[in-house]
Write an enzyme that holds these catalytic residues in place. Sequence first.
Site, mmCIF file in Angstrom:
data_model
loop_
_atom_site.group_PDB
_atom_site.id
_atom_site.type_symbol
_atom_site.label_atom_id
_atom_site.label_comp_id
_atom_site.label_asym_id
_atom_site.label_seq_id
_atom_site.Cartn_x
_atom_site.Cartn_y
_atom_site.Cartn_z
ATOM 1 N N ASN A 10 81.190 -2.263 -5.923
ATOM 2 C CA ASN A 10 82.059 -1.497 -7.018
ATOM 3 C C ASN A 10 82.962 -0.308 -6.226
ATOM 4 O O ASN A 10 82.290 0.515 -6.092
ATOM 5 C CB ASN A 10 81.025 -1.238 -7.880
ATOM 6 N N LYS A 11 84.353 -0.480 -6.543
ATOM 7 C CA LYS A 11 85.152 0.751 -6.201
ATOM 8 C C LYS A 11 85.016 1.872 -6.869
ATOM 9 O O LYS A 11 84.994 2.944 -6.252
ATOM 10 C CB LYS A 11 86.598 0.243 -5.948
ATOM 11 N N ASP A 71 71.866 0.917 -9.446
ATOM 12 C CA ASP A 71 71.949 -0.167 -10.503
ATOM 13 C C ASP A 71 72.218 0.727 -11.657
ATOM 14 O O ASP A 71 71.182 1.590 -12.071
ATOM 15 C CB ASP A 71 70.608 -1.080 -10.515
ATOM 16 N N SER A 72 72.922 0.094 -12.468
ATOM 17 C CA SER A 72 73.483 1.119 -13.736
ATOM 18 C C SER A 72 73.941 0.102 -14.738
ATOM 19 O O SER A 72 74.192 -1.116 -14.588
ATOM 20 C CB SER A 72 74.488 2.086 -13.136
ATOM 21 N N PHE A 154 86.014 3.801 -14.277
ATOM 22 C CA PHE A 154 85.740 2.133 -14.163
ATOM 23 C C PHE A 154 84.740 1.771 -15.308
ATOM 24 O O PHE A 154 84.312 2.586 -16.122
ATOM 25 C CB PHE A 154 85.304 2.090 -12.919
ATOM 26 N N TYR A 156 82.961 0.577 -18.388
ATOM 27 C CA TYR A 156 82.986 1.027 -19.775
ATOM 28 C C TYR A 156 83.599 2.297 -20.058
ATOM 29 O O TYR A 156 83.595 2.713 -21.345
ATOM 30 C CB TYR A 156 81.645 0.715 -20.468
ATOM 31 N N ASP A 157 84.100 3.084 -19.265
ATOM 32 C CA ASP A 157 84.531 4.608 -19.280
ATOM 33 C C ASP A 157 85.436 4.769 -20.655
ATOM 34 O O ASP A 157 85.249 5.669 -21.203
ATOM 35 C CB ASP A 157 84.957 5.103 -18.164
ATOM 36 N N LYS A 177 83.698 14.221 -14.988
ATOM 37 C CA LYS A 177 82.898 13.203 -15.342
ATOM 38 C C LYS A 177 81.664 13.310 -14.393
ATOM 39 O O LYS A 177 80.346 12.915 -14.724
ATOM 40 C CB LYS A 177 83.449 11.850 -15.074
ATOM 41 N N HIS A 182 75.531 9.820 -15.587
ATOM 42 C CA HIS A 182 74.311 9.384 -15.433
ATOM 43 C C HIS A 182 73.828 9.284 -13.957
ATOM 44 O O HIS A 182 72.896 9.720 -13.404
ATOM 45 C CB HIS A 182 73.990 7.896 -16.015
HETATM 46 P P1 ITT Z 1 77.540 -3.414 -6.994
HETATM 47 O O1 ITT Z 1 76.029 -4.121 -7.762
HETATM 48 O O2 ITT Z 1 78.036 -3.852 -6.057
HETATM 49 O O3 ITT Z 1 76.951 -1.942 -7.102
HETATM 50 P P2 ITT Z 1 78.137 -3.682 -9.993
HETATM 51 O O4 ITT Z 1 79.519 -3.155 -10.891
HETATM 52 O O5 ITT Z 1 77.723 -5.284 -10.059
HETATM 53 O O6 ITT Z 1 78.433 -3.311 -8.359
HETATM 54 P P3 ITT Z 1 75.753 -2.976 -11.472
HETATM 55 O O7 ITT Z 1 74.974 -4.371 -11.356
HETATM 56 O O8 ITT Z 1 75.082 -1.862 -11.401
HETATM 57 O O9 ITT Z 1 77.008 -2.626 -10.602
HETATM 58 O O10 ITT Z 1 76.521 -2.933 -12.792
HETATM 59 C C1 ITT Z 1 76.849 -1.852 -13.480
HETATM 60 C C2 ITT Z 1 77.985 -2.179 -14.418
HETATM 61 O O11 ITT Z 1 77.540 -1.321 -15.586
HETATM 62 C C3 ITT Z 1 79.112 -2.026 -13.956
HETATM 63 O O12 ITT Z 1 79.886 -2.946 -13.400
HETATM 64 C C4 ITT Z 1 80.098 -1.297 -15.203
HETATM 65 O O13 ITT Z 1 80.572 -2.116 -16.203
HETATM 66 C C5 ITT Z 1 78.847 -0.598 -15.808
HETATM 67 N N1 ITT Z 1 78.939 1.056 -15.304
HETATM 68 C C6 ITT Z 1 77.677 1.481 -14.663
HETATM 69 N N2 ITT Z 1 78.124 2.998 -14.563
HETATM 70 C C7 ITT Z 1 79.478 3.110 -15.233
HETATM 71 C C8 ITT Z 1 80.179 4.154 -15.254
HETATM 72 O O14 ITT Z 1 79.911 5.396 -14.580
HETATM 73 N N3 ITT Z 1 81.042 4.071 -15.917
HETATM 74 C C9 ITT Z 1 81.331 2.737 -16.624
HETATM 75 N N4 ITT Z 1 80.824 1.633 -16.555
HETATM 76 C C10 ITT Z 1 79.546 1.858 -15.630
#
Ligand code: ITT
Length: 198
Positions: A10-11, A71-72, A154, A156-157, A177, A182
């Site tokens: 995730n960029k 994981d977020s 990126f 849901y920001d 930010k 988090h």
């Molecule tokens: P990696 O597993 O490769 O790290 P991913 O995007 O699939 O990338 P996650 O499985 O952790 O990562 O999914 C987290 C999603 O939650 C992410 O794609 C966003 O849609 C959202 N998210 C997490 N942190 C965020 C943030 O700081 N701002 C906005 N959206 C966020």
Amino acid sequence: MKHITIATKNKGKAIEFKAFFKPFQVEAHSLLELAQIPEDIEETGTTFEENAELKAKGIAEQIAGPVLADDSGLVIDGLDGRPGVYSARFAGERATDEENIQKVLQEMNEIKEDERTARFVSVLALYIPGKGTFFSKGYCEGKITFQKRGINGFGYDPIFVPNGYTETLAELSATEKNRISHRSKAMKEMESILQELF
Ligand code: ITT
């Protein structure tokens, strides 16, 4: 220069981690910057902790050196905690940020202002070869808007207003930010372990 691999494709996350590590004189690189980009690790867990560990260990098996995984996701009270660990794939397996945002706004169109509470969650898993895996967690509390606003960040920001602000995270600067997010809180909690490592 010291290095750490961030187990992410995730960029948006990668940019934030680069900023977090800069003051430590540590270069953080994402999986997209490796000469050989690893296959996706299947996120089969049902908790942020499980998935963070799966990603950290899955990548650590393939490369040398320390690995940090995040994981977020977004936990929305009015949607019974969804999308939660499924935030990246809320609108489908290969969903775009825009599709995920539209699904949230649509599902919440009947929910009133004061019931639109939500929080971002970030769980970090740091795998250190020979030492094991360390975890930390951070939250950012706020509310879901009725329309998207802003172009920074990126995911849901554009539809998340942190408590104490009127702007969405996508209207705040990256610096702002990163002060309240988090992810930055989870990083702060990991700081003592990182300081020992580097
Ligand atoms: P990696 O597993 O490769 O790290 P991913 O995007 O699939 O990338 P996650 O499985 O952790 O990562 O999914 C987290 C999603 O939650 C992410 O794609 C966003 O849609 C959202 N998210 C997490 N942190 C965020 C943030 O700081 N701002 C906005 N959206 C966020």
